[in-house]
Design a protein around this motif. Sequence first.
Motif, PDB file in Angstrom:
ATOM      1  N   VAL A  66       0.844  -1.195   0.000  1.00  0.00           N
ATOM      2  CA  VAL A  66       0.000   0.000   0.000  1.00  0.00           C
ATOM      3  C   VAL A  66       0.877   1.241   0.000  1.00  0.00           C
ATOM      4  O   VAL A  66       1.763   1.386   0.847  1.00  0.00           O
ATOM      5  CB  VAL A  66      -0.937   0.016   1.224  1.00  0.00           C
ATOM      6  N   LEU A  67       0.623   2.137  -0.955  1.00  0.00           N
ATOM      7  CA  LEU A  67       1.358   3.394  -1.050  1.00  0.00           C
ATOM      8  C   LEU A  67       0.733   4.460  -0.167  1.00  0.00           C
ATOM      9  O   LEU A  67      -0.390   4.311   0.328  1.00  0.00           O
ATOM     10  CB  LEU A  67       1.386   3.876  -2.497  1.00  0.00           C
ATOM     11  N   SER A  68       1.434   5.560  -0.014  1.00  0.00           N
ATOM     12  CA  SER A  68       0.925   6.677   0.784  1.00  0.00           C
ATOM     13  C   SER A  68      -0.316   7.301   0.168  1.00  0.00           C
ATOM     14  O   SER A  68      -1.069   7.999   0.842  1.00  0.00           O
ATOM     15  CB  SER A  68       2.019   7.741   0.942  1.00  0.00           C
ATOM     16  N   THR A  69      -0.558   7.066  -1.111  1.00  0.00           N
ATOM     17  CA  THR A  69      -1.762   7.549  -1.782  1.00  0.00           C
ATOM     18  C   THR A  69      -2.963   6.646  -1.547  1.00  0.00           C
ATOM     19  O   THR A  69      -4.078   6.975  -1.955  1.00  0.00           O
ATOM     20  CB  THR A  69      -1.519   7.635  -3.298  1.00  0.00           C
ATOM     21  N   GLY A  70      -2.732   5.479  -0.938  1.00  0.00           N
ATOM     22  CA  GLY A  70      -3.774   4.481  -0.774  1.00  0.00           C
ATOM     23  C   GLY A  70      -3.797   3.450  -1.888  1.00  0.00           C
ATOM     24  O   GLY A  70      -4.504   2.443  -1.788  1.00  0.00           O
ATOM     25  N   GLN A  71      -3.042   3.679  -2.942  1.00  0.00           N
ATOM     26  CA  GLN A  71      -3.000   2.741  -4.055  1.00  0.00           C
ATOM     27  C   GLN A  71      -2.294   1.453  -3.641  1.00  0.00           C
ATOM     28  O   GLN A  71      -1.296   1.475  -2.928  1.00  0.00           O
ATOM     29  CB  GLN A  71      -2.264   3.362  -5.243  1.00  0.00           C
ATOM     30  N   VAL A  72      -2.827   0.328  -4.092  1.00  0.00           N
ATOM     31  CA  VAL A  72      -2.209  -0.973  -3.863  1.00  0.00           C
ATOM     32  C   VAL A  72      -1.464  -1.374  -5.134  1.00  0.00           C
ATOM     33  O   VAL A  72      -2.046  -1.385  -6.224  1.00  0.00           O
ATOM     34  CB  VAL A  72      -3.257  -2.038  -3.495  1.00  0.00           C
ATOM     35  N   ILE A  73      -0.178  -1.697  -4.990  1.00  0.00           N
ATOM     36  CA  ILE A  73       0.636  -2.034  -6.162  1.00  0.00           C
ATOM     37  C   ILE A  73       1.315  -3.387  -5.943  1.00  0.00           C
ATOM     38  O   ILE A  73       1.534  -3.810  -4.803  1.00  0.00           O
ATOM     39  CB  ILE A  73       1.713  -0.968  -6.437  1.00  0.00           C
ATOM     40  N   PRO A  74       1.673  -4.082  -7.021  1.00  0.00           N
ATOM     41  CA  PRO A  74       2.491  -5.296  -6.863  1.00  0.00           C
ATOM     42  C   PRO A  74       3.888  -4.911  -6.369  1.00  0.00           C
ATOM     43  O   PRO A  74       4.441  -3.895  -6.787  1.00  0.00           O
ATOM     44  CB  PRO A  74       2.547  -5.869  -8.285  1.00  0.00           C
ATOM     45  N   LEU A  75       4.430  -5.713  -5.484  1.00  0.00           N
ATOM     46  CA  LEU A  75       5.803  -5.481  -5.054  1.00  0.00           C
ATOM     47  C   LEU A  75       6.752  -5.885  -6.180  1.00  0.00           C
ATOM     48  O   LEU A  75       6.603  -6.955  -6.775  1.00  0.00           O
ATOM     49  CB  LEU A  75       6.118  -6.282  -3.790  1.00  0.00           C
ATOM     50  N   GLY A  76       7.710  -5.026  -6.491  1.00  0.00           N
ATOM     51  CA  GLY A  76       8.680  -5.329  -7.530  1.00  0.00           C
ATOM     52  C   GLY A  76       9.713  -6.332  -7.044  1.00  0.00           C
ATOM     53  O   GLY A  76       9.617  -6.864  -5.934  1.00  0.00           O
ATOM     54  N   ARG A  77      10.691  -6.575  -7.865  1.00  0.00           N
ATOM     55  CA  ARG A  77      11.736  -7.544  -7.542  1.00  0.00           C
ATOM     56  C   ARG A  77      12.996  -6.814  -7.102  1.00  0.00           C
ATOM     57  O   ARG A  77      13.527  -5.973  -7.835  1.00  0.00           O
ATOM     58  CB  ARG A  77      12.030  -8.431  -8.750  1.00  0.00           C
ATOM     59  N   THR A  78      13.470  -7.135  -5.916  1.00  0.00           N
ATOM     60  CA  THR A  78      14.677  -6.499  -5.397  1.00  0.00           C
ATOM     61  C   THR A  78      15.892  -6.952  -6.201  1.00  0.00           C
ATOM     62  O   THR A  78      16.080  -8.159  -6.392  1.00  0.00           O
ATOM     63  CB  THR A  78      14.901  -6.868  -3.921  1.00  0.00           C
ATOM     64  N   PRO A  79      16.719  -6.046  -6.669  1.00  0.00           N
ATOM     65  CA  PRO A  79      17.957  -6.473  -7.336  1.00  0.00           C
ATOM     66  C   PRO A  79      18.898  -7.141  -6.345  1.00  0.00           C
ATOM     67  O   PRO A  79      18.798  -6.919  -5.127  1.00  0.00           O
ATOM     68  CB  PRO A  79      18.540  -5.162  -7.867  1.00  0.00           C
ATOM     69  N   ASP A  80      19.787  -7.965  -6.855  1.00  0.00           N
ATOM     70  CA  ASP A  80      20.706  -8.683  -5.967  1.00  0.00           C
ATOM     71  C   ASP A  80      21.527  -7.710  -5.128  1.00  0.00           C
ATOM     72  O   ASP A  80      21.743  -7.941  -3.932  1.00  0.00           O
ATOM     73  CB  ASP A  80      21.623  -9.587  -6.784  1.00  0.00           C
ATOM     74  N   SER A  81      22.007  -6.631  -5.735  1.00  0.00           N
ATOM     75  CA  SER A  81      22.738  -5.591  -5.007  1.00  0.00           C
ATOM     76  C   SER A  81      22.016  -4.271  -5.226  1.00  0.00           C
ATOM     77  O   SER A  81      21.818  -3.853  -6.370  1.00  0.00           O
ATOM     78  CB  SER A  81      24.179  -5.482  -5.505  1.00  0.00           C
ATOM     79  N   LEU A  82      21.613  -3.605  -4.161  1.00  0.00           N
ATOM     80  CA  LEU A  82      20.874  -2.353  -4.287  1.00  0.00           C
ATOM     81  C   LEU A  82      21.777  -1.202  -4.695  1.00  0.00           C
ATOM     82  O   LEU A  82      22.987  -1.214  -4.425  1.00  0.00           O
ATOM     83  CB  LEU A  82      20.189  -2.012  -2.967  1.00  0.00           C
ATOM     84  N   PRO A  83      21.210  -0.164  -5.322  1.00  0.00           N
ATOM     85  CA  PRO A  83      22.000   1.031  -5.630  1.00  0.00           C
ATOM     86  C   PRO A  83      22.422   1.783  -4.375  1.00  0.00           C
ATOM     87  O   PRO A  83      23.531   2.304  -4.294  1.00  0.00           O
ATOM     88  CB  PRO A  83      21.049   1.890  -6.470  1.00  0.00           C
ATOM     89  N   ASN A  84      21.517   1.865  -3.396  1.00  0.00           N
ATOM     90  CA  ASN A  84      21.767   2.619  -2.176  1.00  0.00           C
ATOM     91  C   ASN A  84      20.986   1.994  -1.034  1.00  0.00           C
ATOM     92  O   ASN A  84      20.062   1.208  -1.240  1.00  0.00           O
ATOM     93  CB  ASN A  84      21.340   4.087  -2.323  1.00  0.00           C
ATOM     94  N   ASP A  85      21.350   2.365   0.170  1.00  0.00           N
ATOM     95  CA  ASP A  85      20.591   1.973   1.352  1.00  0.00           C
ATOM     96  C   ASP A  85      19.261   2.720   1.360  1.00  0.00           C
ATOM     97  O   ASP A  85      19.087   3.743   0.682  1.00  0.00           O
ATOM     98  CB  ASP A  85      21.407   2.319   2.597  1.00  0.00           C
TER      99      ASP A  85
END
Length: 532
Positions: A66-85
């Motif tokens: 759930v987003l701050s707008t109230g919209q429900v979205i599919p969770l994406g796929r986390t990359p193996d190594s993130l760009p940032n914390d």
Amino acid sequence: MRKIKCVAVLRALSLMSLVTFADAQQKPLPAGVSQIQHVVFIVKENRSFDEIFGQFPGANGTTTGVLSTGQVIPLGRTPDSLPNDICHAWTCTIAMLDYGHMDRFDADRTCPQNNILMCMTQLTQADIPNYFTLASNFTLADNMFSSLTSTSFPNHLYTIAATSGGVISQGATDANHDVGCQSAEGSTAQVLDAQGDLTNQFPCFDFQTLGDVLSAGGVTWTNYGPAKNIFNAYLSINHIFNDPVVWNAHAKPDTSFVADATAGNLPAVSWLVTNNGSEHPTFSSCFGENWTVTQINAIMNNPALWSSTAIFLTWDDFGGFYDHVPAPNIDEFGLGPRVPLVIISPYALAHNISHTQYEASSVLKFIEELFGLPSLNGRDVNANDLMDSFNFTQSPLPATPLQTRSCPYIATSSSFPAQALSTSSPKNRVTFSNVNNSSITFNSATATGDFTVTTTTSYTTISSCSGANLIPGANCYLDIVFTPTTTGTRTGTVTANYTLNGVAGSQLVNVTGIGSNVTQSATSLLVGRLPD
């Protein structure tokens, strides 16, 4: 010391639902519990339950958020190594939880990364197959919570003391990576008292730890961890770290654990933390899973040790990743958001999902009860003790050593939204991780098409990675910028060149973007911008 009133924070916490733990009265221990003679407490970094096990069959996970707008979205796929914390400090966490509504993760400025909401992503079974196998073979706890609504340092203090002593912030790490009692003069951590006052205190404390209780009870223990690392909590306990006799008797580097387990030289209680293999963003999840498998395999491959061991594998905090379960409020500090816990032992319930509420202090209570020790008189008093996830009279479960996997060096693609002609986009950051068990030399990065690339050795420095020697698990960051020269879809490649064991190699990243005649608004240009 400076004091800051945190009434608003405490008011926010008080509005969450109050949940109590188990009756603190001592109850009889299960029959056969004495078969456990070794406890290993492995603490990894910065992942929520939904980010790791949100797709685990039968668990209380989710694939939407759930987003701050109230919209429900599919969770994406986390990359193996993130760009940032992702921010998961005290104030960020409380804002994300939104009085238990769990709907403002995306509102934090560190969530948008590389044009996606990174905090609204999760790993799949294909990304972490060995974790799924361990969770399937033994017990997965889907109601395990971090101990407080903040970062790694105070949460790790709970793993050794069932309290953080009021610490709610990370504590300083100087240029020499000194932490805790090693820290340079003037270093501080924020400490919150029951009245909502904050004081800035040197991050070296003298509250009682389970190590003290174990020593007093004649129970052997060792803290395995890096010499300079915020995850190594005993570095911050004055009467342990600054007593050479005590420190030398109970502290070893994390690199010693496998050899000690293989030789059958583990003490009754072990804490185990690491750095590059910790899975703390931006470190590789695959490399971190391999590290964990290697430690657990060392126990499983020693029949005498395996037959007498309980392993608790958990993550210290949620790392800013989405979780859909409201965090219970049991005091002014927490609990914090859910984290994974896998209970691995010949006597753990097989193919089991535990819905009992746990936190790090639950592991400490298990140890206290197992060895007949007094309580620390912290969170451990009322914490559920984990005994319900075992059957000490069952036929022992067999050891199931797992194979480590081949891990990706780098993401295979990166894309940019529409960008006005002859203007430069915000940067997309791609992390190149040394996923080998030996060092690698990063040589250069080049780009083709309407793309340019620079490299950096950390979040803040601008020094090039060229010629850098990356130890196992270490990263180089490739910052890619898109400057379209014509309209429509633009494609190119970024090539990362390296040398491993004297052999040259390279990895490609396919990059795409859209050239546009329309000048974008300042708001749209902020999407995907990395933190300063």
